[in-house]
Scaffold this active site. Structure first.
Site, PDB file in Angstrom:
ATOM      1  N   GLY A 109       0.817  -1.213   0.000  1.00 58.10           N
ATOM      2  CA  GLY A 109       0.000   0.000   0.000  1.00 58.10           C
ATOM      3  C   GLY A 109       0.848   1.260   0.000  1.00 58.10           C
ATOM      4  O   GLY A 109       0.541   2.233  -0.694  1.00 58.10           O
ATOM      5  N   CYS A 110       1.917   1.232   0.781  1.00 53.22           N
ATOM      6  CA  CYS A 110       2.800   2.397   0.865  1.00 53.22           C
ATOM      7  C   CYS A 110       3.549   2.605  -0.446  1.00 53.22           C
ATOM      8  O   CYS A 110       3.786   3.742  -0.863  1.00 53.22           O
ATOM      9  CB  CYS A 110       3.754   2.241   2.043  1.00 53.22           C
ATOM     10  SG  CYS A 110       2.867   2.093   3.616  1.00 53.22           S
ATOM     11  N   THR A 111       3.914   1.524  -1.107  1.00 51.83           N
ATOM     12  CA  THR A 111       4.557   1.612  -2.413  1.00 51.83           C
ATOM     13  C   THR A 111       3.593   2.228  -3.422  1.00 51.83           C
ATOM     14  O   THR A 111       3.953   3.171  -4.151  1.00 51.83           O
ATOM     15  CB  THR A 111       5.010   0.217  -2.885  1.00 51.83           C
ATOM     16  OG1 THR A 111       5.982  -0.279  -1.961  1.00 51.83           O
ATOM     17  CG2 THR A 111       5.615   0.272  -4.286  1.00 51.83           C
TER      18      THR A 111
END
Length: 158
Positions: free
Chosen positions: A45-47
């Site tokens: 998700g952060c990527t």
């Protein structure tokens, strides 16, 4: 608890960042700033969130805004994350949770029945005078960078 309020100036901060820099909020006076918090470097998700902001980075700059990402990861983890994904903006290392506390993004989470404290995905729009103009909390990644860009463009157009 957050010490930032919409319509109020944000207190200056200073944190280590990728590229061997120390970044301060005051460095961005005269430009709008998008500050987004993400739970952990190199997670899916952060990527995806970082890639979405990178894809729109030129449009943010055209609207007079810079982007900073922040998490509790160390500088080395942030550097590896940024380099691997090709992010075009700095990532802040908030290991001591100073910035997370200032913006009130630490929340109790439950995963697999275990409780822990982690970063709630959140984004803050700070204007060129250092005043908080908008916040997004509990962010869902799809479409978020586009929504933030629209807010920046609206702010830039007065």
């Amino acid at each position: 608890m957050s010490s930032v309020t919409i319509g109020e100036p944000v207190a200056d901060f200073s944190l280590p960042a990728t590229g061997g820099e120390t970044i301060r909020l005051s460095d961005f006076r005269g430009r709008h700033l998008v500050l987004y918090f993400y739970p952990k470097a190199s997670t899916p998700g952060c990527t995806n969130e970082g890639l979405a902001f990178t894809e729109l980075h030129a449009a943010f700059r055209e609207a007079g805004a810079e982007i900073l990402g922040a998490s509790r990861d160390g500088v080395k983890a942030q550097e590896n994350f940024r380099n691997k994904q090709g992010f075009t903006f700095p990532l802040l290392s908030d290991k001591d949770e100073q910035l997370c506390t200032q913006f009130g993004v630490l929340k109790e989470k439950t995963m697999y029945g275990r409780k822990s404290v982690g970063i709630e995905r959140s984004t803050f729009l700070i204007d060129r005078d250092g005043v908080l103009r908008q916040e997004w909390r509990g962010v869902k990644v799809p479409g978020h960078a586009e929504a933030v860009l629209e807010a920046v463009q609206a702010l830039a157009n007065g």
